[in-house]
Motif scaffolding. Structure first.
Motif, PDB file in Angstrom:
ATOM      1  N   ASN A 219      11.169  69.657  46.430  1.00 42.85           N
ATOM      2  CA  ASN A 219      11.183  70.568  45.290  1.00 42.85           C
ATOM      3  C   ASN A 219      10.301  71.786  45.549  1.00 42.85           C
ATOM      4  OD1 ASN A 219      11.561  71.420  42.503  1.00 42.85           O
ATOM      5  ND2 ASN A 219       9.480  70.695  42.151  1.00 42.85           N
ATOM      6  N   HIS A 220       9.123  71.569  46.116  1.00 46.98           N
ATOM      7  CA  HIS A 220       8.224  72.686  46.398  1.00 46.98           C
ATOM      8  C   HIS A 220       8.859  73.676  47.366  1.00 46.98           C
ATOM      9  CE1 HIS A 220       4.623  69.800  45.478  1.00 46.98           C
ATOM     10  NE2 HIS A 220       5.338  70.094  44.416  1.00 46.98           N
ATOM     11  N   LEU A 221       9.552  73.181  48.379  1.00 44.90           N
ATOM     12  CA  LEU A 221      10.187  74.074  49.350  1.00 44.90           C
ATOM     13  C   LEU A 221      11.314  74.881  48.708  1.00 44.90           C
ATOM     14  CD1 LEU A 221      10.221  71.918  52.613  1.00 44.90           C
ATOM     15  CD2 LEU A 221       8.801  73.912  52.083  1.00 44.90           C
ATOM     16  N   GLU A 222      12.017  74.284  47.758  1.00 41.80           N
ATOM     17  CA  GLU A 222      13.036  75.043  47.029  1.00 41.80           C
ATOM     18  C   GLU A 222      12.396  76.194  46.257  1.00 41.80           C
ATOM     19  OE1 GLU A 222      15.346  72.507  44.559  1.00 41.80           O
ATOM     20  OE2 GLU A 222      16.252  71.391  46.215  1.00 41.80           O
ATOM     21  N   ILE A 223      11.247  75.919  45.639  1.00 41.90           N
ATOM     22  CA  ILE A 223      10.532  76.968  44.916  1.00 41.90           C
ATOM     23  C   ILE A 223      10.063  78.053  45.880  1.00 41.90           C
ATOM     24  CG2 ILE A 223       8.433  77.489  43.593  1.00 41.90           C
ATOM     25  CD1 ILE A 223       8.702  74.678  42.346  1.00 41.90           C
ATOM     26  N   ILE A 224       9.459  77.640  46.988  1.00 38.87           N
ATOM     27  CA  ILE A 224       8.928  78.586  47.969  1.00 38.87           C
ATOM     28  C   ILE A 224      10.043  79.448  48.548  1.00 38.87           C
ATOM     29  CG2 ILE A 224       7.853  78.766  50.246  1.00 38.87           C
ATOM     30  CD1 ILE A 224       6.246  76.191  49.458  1.00 38.87           C
TER      31      ILE A 224
ATOM     32  N   THR B 222       7.481  61.073  44.012  1.00 39.01           N
ATOM     33  CA  THR B 222       7.219  60.641  45.388  1.00 39.01           C
ATOM     34  C   THR B 222       6.849  61.878  46.205  1.00 39.01           C
ATOM     35  OG1 THR B 222       9.491  60.953  46.171  1.00 39.01           O
ATOM     36  CG2 THR B 222       8.933  58.806  45.164  1.00 39.01           C
ATOM     37  N   VAL B 223       6.155  61.669  47.293  1.00 38.69           N
ATOM     38  CA  VAL B 223       5.773  62.792  48.147  1.00 38.69           C
ATOM     39  C   VAL B 223       7.023  63.497  48.682  1.00 38.69           C
ATOM     40  CG1 VAL B 223       4.580  63.450  50.257  1.00 38.69           C
ATOM     41  CG2 VAL B 223       3.587  61.716  48.787  1.00 38.69           C
ATOM     42  N   GLU B 224       8.019  62.718  49.068  1.00 37.10           N
ATOM     43  CA  GLU B 224       9.249  63.306  49.617  1.00 37.10           C
ATOM     44  C   GLU B 224       9.951  64.196  48.601  1.00 37.10           C
ATOM     45  OE1 GLU B 224       8.118  59.621  51.697  1.00 37.10           O
ATOM     46  OE2 GLU B 224       8.500  60.075  49.583  1.00 37.10           O
TER      47      GLU B 224
END
Length: 290
Positions: A264-269, A257-259
């Motif tokens: 997850n992407h923000l955790e990586i960033i 899902t987009v959410e």
């Protein structure tokens, strides 16, 4: 409170990035080609006027990109929490730049995922490169001075904090390899030359994303000395307009899902260090071959 710029924020991953960044207290400058038509984004801005500003930015138009950077610099929300100098002067700065916009298919402009050389169209390939490669490069060029300013301010603040903590101890606790600003570029695994082992095709999309990856690698070398971390990120298969058009192909993958994807992407960033700069990561934080 960080100041973030999200390029391509009218829908999909860019819109959700804007929502989640603003929800955690960051200031977000959300950019898109036609703000007046971005109803969901404008509604979000109306709910959080102290956290979201909307700018017009067409990444395929160099003048538009420069104008957006100038508008950002003059905006009252463009100063991060680290940007107050000892003299009390507030400076515009970008702590996080995220480029999300991309095109795989736009039948109105003749852009389609080519299955053979016979389907390659020069104008469509040029349009794909303009959006997927040159556009993010122009955005990085325009906002690089603001990223450098944020990195300088953040480094100074970190050093002052470390000196205060270590006063009298004779040692420094400044964290090594810390990113003081970040530039993230949404790429795609199909842009990997090393991973292109079986299918081929998709000349415009694969080629433009490979070009983007090279641009990211180049700017990572240039901006390393400023402690600005530059990363290409493959978002995975996400339930967006881009992937819905290829339902049969995406059925082979785990569709996020987009959410969930953005979370997850923000955790990586947030977890990036300068050791990561110049890398191509996927949504599992695994390095993708160039």
């Amino acid at each position: 409170q960080r100041v973030c710029v999200v390029q391509g924020a009218s829908r999909g991953l860019g819109l959700e990035l804007t929502r989640q960044l603003a929800a955690r207290g960051d200031v977000v400058f959300a950019t898109c080609r036609e703000p007046v038509r971005a109803e969901a984004l404008q509604a979000m801005r109306a709910e959080l006027p102290n956290n979201i500003a909307v700018l017009r930015l067409d990444a395929t138009d160099a003048a538009s990109v420069k104008a957006a950077a100038a508008e950002f610099a003059a905006h009252p929300l463009s100063s991060s929490s680290a940007s107050s100098s000892s003299s009390g002067v507030i400076s515009a700065a970008v702590d996080l730049l995220v480029n999300t916009a991309g095109v795989l298919e736009d039948k109105g402009r003749g852009i389609v995922p080519e299955r053979s050389l016979g389907q390659v169209d020069a104008a469509a390939v040029a349009a794909s490169f303009a959006t997927n490669a040159l556009g993010p490069l122009l955005v990085a060029q325009a906002f690089a001075p603001l990223l450098r300013r944020a990195a300088t301010l953040s480094a100074g603040a970190s050093e002052n904090e470390a000196l205060a903590e270590d006063s009298g101890s004779g040692s420094s606790s400044i964290v090594q390899n810390r990113c003081h600003a970040r530039a993230i570029f949404y790429s795609a695994r199909v842009g990997s030359i090393g991973d292109n082992n079986s299918r081929g095709g998709w000349y415009a999309y694969r080629g433009s994303k490979a070009a983007l990856n090279q641009f990211v690698r180049c700017m990572a070398h240039e901006l390393r000395k400023h402690d600005i971390c530059c990363v290409a990120l493959h978002p995975g298969t996400v339930d967006t307009d881009l992937t819905r058009a290829f339902a049969q192909a995406r059925a082979k993958y785990d569709v996020q899902t987009v959410e969930d994807a953005v979370r997850n992407h923000l955790e990586i960033i947030d977890g990036l260090s300068m050791q990561d700069t110049g890398t191509f990561l996927d949504w599992r934080r695994t390095q993708v071959p160039w």
